[in-house]
Design a protein around this motif. Structure first.
Motif, short mmCIF file in Angstrom:
data_model
loop_
_atom_site.label_atom_id
_atom_site.label_comp_id
_atom_site.label_asym_id
_atom_site.label_seq_id
_atom_site.Cartn_x
_atom_site.Cartn_y
_atom_site.Cartn_z
N LEU A 88 0.63 -1.26 0.02
CA LEU A 88 -0.18 0.12 -0.02
C LEU A 88 0.73 1.23 0.11
O LEU A 88 0.66 2.00 -0.80
CB LEU A 88 -0.86 0.05 0.75
CG LEU A 88 -2.53 0.67 0.86
CD1 LEU A 88 -2.89 0.11 0.61
CD2 LEU A 88 -2.92 0.27 2.34
N ALA A 89 1.97 1.26 0.75
CA ALA A 89 2.34 2.32 0.81
C ALA A 89 3.83 2.43 -0.44
O ALA A 89 3.40 3.44 -0.33
CB ALA A 89 3.72 1.90 2.75
N LYS A 90 4.17 1.35 -0.58
CA LYS A 90 5.03 1.47 -2.21
C LYS A 90 3.84 2.69 -3.34
O LYS A 90 4.87 3.10 -3.96
CB LYS A 90 5.12 0.73 -2.31
CG LYS A 90 6.47 0.73 -3.24
CD LYS A 90 7.52 -0.74 -3.49
CE LYS A 90 8.59 -0.53 -4.08
NZ LYS A 90 9.18 0.15 -4.55
N ARG A 91 2.65 2.27 -3.39
CA ARG A 91 2.02 2.32 -5.16
C ARG A 91 1.09 3.12 -4.88
O ARG A 91 0.79 4.19 -5.78
CB ARG A 91 1.02 1.08 -4.38
CG ARG A 91 1.32 -0.53 -4.78
CD ARG A 91 0.00 -1.37 -6.02
NE ARG A 91 1.37 -2.38 -6.56
CZ ARG A 91 0.38 -3.45 -6.49
NH1 ARG A 91 -0.58 -3.26 -6.89
NH2 ARG A 91 1.52 -4.34 -6.78
N VAL A 92 0.69 4.09 -3.42
CA VAL A 92 -0.40 4.92 -3.28
C VAL A 92 0.88 6.27 -4.08
O VAL A 92 1.62 6.32 -3.75
CB VAL A 92 -0.19 5.33 -1.73
CG1 VAL A 92 1.12 5.99 -1.19
CG2 VAL A 92 -1.04 6.02 -1.97
N ASN B 79 -1.75 -1.29 9.75
CA ASN B 79 -1.42 0.78 10.15
C ASN B 79 0.62 1.06 10.01
O ASN B 79 0.26 1.61 9.84
CB ASN B 79 -2.18 0.62 11.21
CG ASN B 79 -3.70 1.69 11.60
OD1 ASN B 79 -3.56 1.24 9.53
ND2 ASN B 79 -4.08 2.26 11.88
N VAL B 80 0.96 -0.25 10.93
CA VAL B 80 2.33 0.12 11.21
C VAL B 80 2.91 -0.02 10.17
O VAL B 80 4.06 0.68 9.46
CB VAL B 80 2.80 -0.89 12.46
CG1 VAL B 80 4.28 -0.97 12.83
CG2 VAL B 80 1.56 -1.12 13.89
N ALA B 81 3.29 -1.02 9.30
CA ALA B 81 3.98 -1.00 8.20
C ALA B 81 3.38 0.15 7.77
O ALA B 81 5.02 0.35 6.61
CB ALA B 81 4.24 -2.53 7.51
N GLY B 82 2.08 0.13 6.56
CA GLY B 82 1.93 0.97 5.47
C GLY B 82 2.56 2.63 6.07
O GLY B 82 2.79 3.06 5.36
N GLY B 83 1.88 2.57 7.52
CA GLY B 83 2.19 4.05 8.09
C GLY B 83 3.93 4.54 7.63
O GLY B 83 3.94 5.23 7.63
N PHE B 84 4.36 4.30 8.98
CA PHE B 84 5.83 3.94 8.43
C PHE B 84 6.31 3.79 7.00
O PHE B 84 7.80 4.82 6.87
CB PHE B 84 7.04 3.08 9.93
CG PHE B 84 6.69 3.58 10.84
CD1 PHE B 84 6.83 4.50 11.99
CD2 PHE B 84 6.27 2.52 11.70
CE1 PHE B 84 6.46 5.06 13.41
CE2 PHE B 84 5.61 2.91 13.66
CZ PHE B 84 6.17 3.78 14.31
N SER B 85 6.05 3.25 6.58
CA SER B 85 6.85 2.72 5.23
C SER B 85 6.45 4.25 4.07
O SER B 85 7.10 5.14 4.00
CB SER B 85 6.02 1.66 4.85
OG SER B 85 6.40 2.32 3.25
N VAL B 86 5.34 4.54 4.29
CA VAL B 86 5.15 5.26 3.70
C VAL B 86 5.60 6.97 4.16
O VAL B 86 6.10 8.50 3.14
CB VAL B 86 3.10 5.90 3.10
CG1 VAL B 86 2.49 6.27 4.69
CG2 VAL B 86 2.89 6.40 2.24
#
Lengths: 520, 102
Positions: A88-92, B79-86
């Motif tokens: 999710l973080a990579k694609r957004v 939340n933890v992984a996505g949040g910190f990573s983004v």
């Protein structure tokens, strides 16, 4: 618990209670340190890593202390969440950050609601008032956060309508629902005669409905406030769930998140001169009387520039949606836009200077980007224009209003992504005195944030809202989609100013490219 | 209320107050990364999810408990992984641009 403890006694022995509590306090302080480092752009990434490390260590010491380390069944879930989160973080895309944050708010709320449900059912048999009440509250807040955030994310992602949806008896329904929910919470705390699973179900469903009712009536420009508030609620839900399951880290970190969200909410409210309660109760800027006034003004304008209106009348209803419709349409409109541009410049022929001369001669330029710039995907063109001007030895600065965009700081991120140096991006208070000295202000897709009506038009929704002093600049070049009032519905007097204002209507990605061509 | 609950309340008050004061110093240009960072932190509820799942697995309804517990673990971990990573992705953007400028 006792069964699990038999599995591995030695692991828990490593962490005696005092050591465990001390570690929890240290990790909480590490999270605070991480936030403290966020106050400097240079150190912010270190802060983020410290916070991440603190949470990772928090998970590990919890696994050890509570003897869960050998319970392998929990690991598939952790792995699944980890992978999903990273993807999710990579694609957004950066322009989608508001909906991602909204979605994550909701997910966090849901997780806390589930945790609290466990606590609720386990505690229910006992006479633990504190535990039961906190569990109920966490369920309620978590579920409101979940459904409210999903609606907000849907609006931001344009799956749902961006306009405020106001149902009949909306406010009455919301208030009575809230009273019923609170009644259920106290019922859960004080009495044991209701079936616990029924009570739980009732709280979950009603809170979810309340979240939806609360969120549907918030319109596009009120989103920064809503997202900040939901951000806060997701933290509060975690903290209260922490009370229910007696977990120090959960309480402290959840509390920090709750406080931060509340703080950002306050900033947003102040920057929009709106009361939090008004936004929550759906007193949006879009009211009947105002849209009437809007129509009247629209008519006046039609006389002034009939032709331009004709061009855009087909697209008048939902400019934002249409703007986002993409390059294809932009290309198709290209001829029409050119006409408008030419007409605009010709009507201003009586002026001593034309905008191109002004741009070429300006040495001190301030660019004011608004959400319209983001919708037109014009930030790269803006950066290009700025680059060209800098080469002509001009000083170019960007001025950002606190509520520009759909979430706090959104515009900054978009500009930085386009390659703008953050040193050139100024906050409103730092640059507001410079407008009167600047040679030229270039506005791209912004309206309400520079509407001087905020200073004197009493009774309008934006009255008293701090604005960028664009009107104090002697030359203003505006790249806006159209001249309709912004979200607030209040006309912008700058548009009617005779001297030193050039308005170029149309898709900024097209109009900016034209100006850029002429410059080069 | 037990002693531990008073302690928790105290911790809550201190953490909230200190956090509130610190966030005051975060410049508005970093508010988006700040919020996504807060998303990550609210995933701390994973601690509760782990605890609840493990407890439920040892209880009398292990399957239902496991399903809901795992759901909570997955959500919190996103939340933890996505949040910190983004957040890291955004802050790196701020870093990169600065270096290019120098």
């Amino acid at each position: 618990m006792s069964n699990i403890m038999l599995l591995n006694i030695s692991a828990a022995d490593i962490l005696s209670d005092p050591v465990y509590y001390a570690l929890c306090v240290i990790l909480s302080m590490a999270v605070l340190l991480g936030i403290h480092l966020m106050s400097k752009v240079e150190k912010a990434h270190i802060g983020n890593k410290i916070s991440a490390l603190a949470i990772a260590l928090g998970i590990i010491i919890t696994l050890i202390k509570k003897d869960i380390l050998p319970v392998w069944l929990i690991y598939p879930g952790m792995a699944a969440g980890l992978i999903t989160g990273l993807i999710l973080a990579k694609r957004v895309k950066m322009i989608e950050m508001p909906q991602l944050v909204a979605l994550l708010n909701g997910i966090g709320g849901a997780a806390s609601a589930i945790v609290a449900s466990f606590a609720f059912l386990v505690l229910y048999r006992g006479n633990e008032l504190f535990g039961k009440t906190t569990a109920s509250l966490a369920i309620v807040i978590g579920m409101i956060t979940l459904s409210g955030s999903l609606v907000a994310a849907g609006k931001l992602h344009k799956i749902l309508t961006q306009k405020p949806v106001i149902l009949p008896l909306h406010q009455a329904a919301a208030v009575s629902l809230l009273i019923i929910i609170l009644a259920l919470v106290s019922l859960g705390g004080f009495f044991n005669f209701v079936q616990p699973s029924l009570l739980l179900l009732g709280m979950i469903v009603l809170s979810a409905v309340f979240g939806i009712i609360f969120s549907v009536r918030v319109g596009g420009a009120d989103m920064p406030v809503t997202i900040s508030l939901l951000n806060s609620l997701s933290g509060v839900a975690a903290a209260i769930a922490g009370f229910a399951v007696t977990d120090i880290l959960l309480v402290s970190v959840g509390g920090i998140v709750g406080a931060s969200g509340l703080f950002l909410t306050q900033i947003m409210c102040r920057a929009m001169n709106r009361k939090l309660l008004d936004i929550l109760l759906g007193k949006t800027a879009l009211k009947d009387q105002k849209s009437e006034k809007k129509e009247k003004d629209e008519k006046n304008r039609k006389v002034k520039q009939e032709k331009a209106e004709q061009e855009s009348s087909a697209r008048q209803q939902e400019p934002e949606e249409k703007l986002a419709a993409g390059k294809e349409k932009a290309e198709k409109d290209r001829t029409a836009e050119t006409e408008i541009t030419e007409e605009d410049t010709t009507t201003k022929e009586t002026e001593p200077d034309d905008p191109m001369t002004i741009i070429r001669n300006a040495k001190h330029i301030i660019i004011v980007p608004g959400y319209g710039m983001a919708l037109a995907h014009a930030q790269h063109l803006v950066k290009k224009l700025a680059g060209t001007l800098v080469k002509k030895s001009a000083v170019v600065k960007y001025a950002i209003h606190p509520v520009a965009g759909r979430m706090p700081g959104h515009m900054d991120v978009l500009l930085i992504e386009a390659g703008v140096a953050f040193e050139d991006v100024y906050e409103m208070d730092d640059i507001n005195d410079e407008f009167k000295e600047a040679d030229l202000t270039i506005v791209v897709g912004a309206n309400d944030v520079m509407n001087p009506a905020a200073r004197n038009a009493e009774g309008t929704p934006i009255y008293g809202m701090p604005i960028l002093n664009v009107d104090q600049c002697k030359n203003i070049l505006i790249f806006n989609y159209d001249l309709k009032p912004g979200y607030s519905g209040v006309d912008n007097p700058i548009y009617d100013r005779k001297d030193g204002v050039w308005i170029i209507q149309g898709d900024a990605s097209v109009t900016l490219a034209e100006i850029l061509n002429k410059l080069q | 209320m037990d002693l531990i609950q008073y302690i928790l309340l105290g911790i809550f008050v201190v953490a909230t107050t200190v956090g509130y004061m610190l966030i005051n110093n975060v410049p508005s240009r970093l508010h988006t990364p700040l919020m996504s960072g807060m998303n990550a932190l609210s995933g701390v509820t994973i601690l509760g999810a782990i605890l609840a799942t493990a407890t439920a697995l040892a209880g009398d309804k292990p399957v239902t408990g496991y399903i809901f517990g795992s759901l909570a673990i997955i959500l919190a971990m996103i939340n933890v992984a996505g949040g910190f990573s983004v957040t890291n992705r955004m802050l790196k953007m701020f870093e990169r641009k600065k270096e290019e400028d120098e």
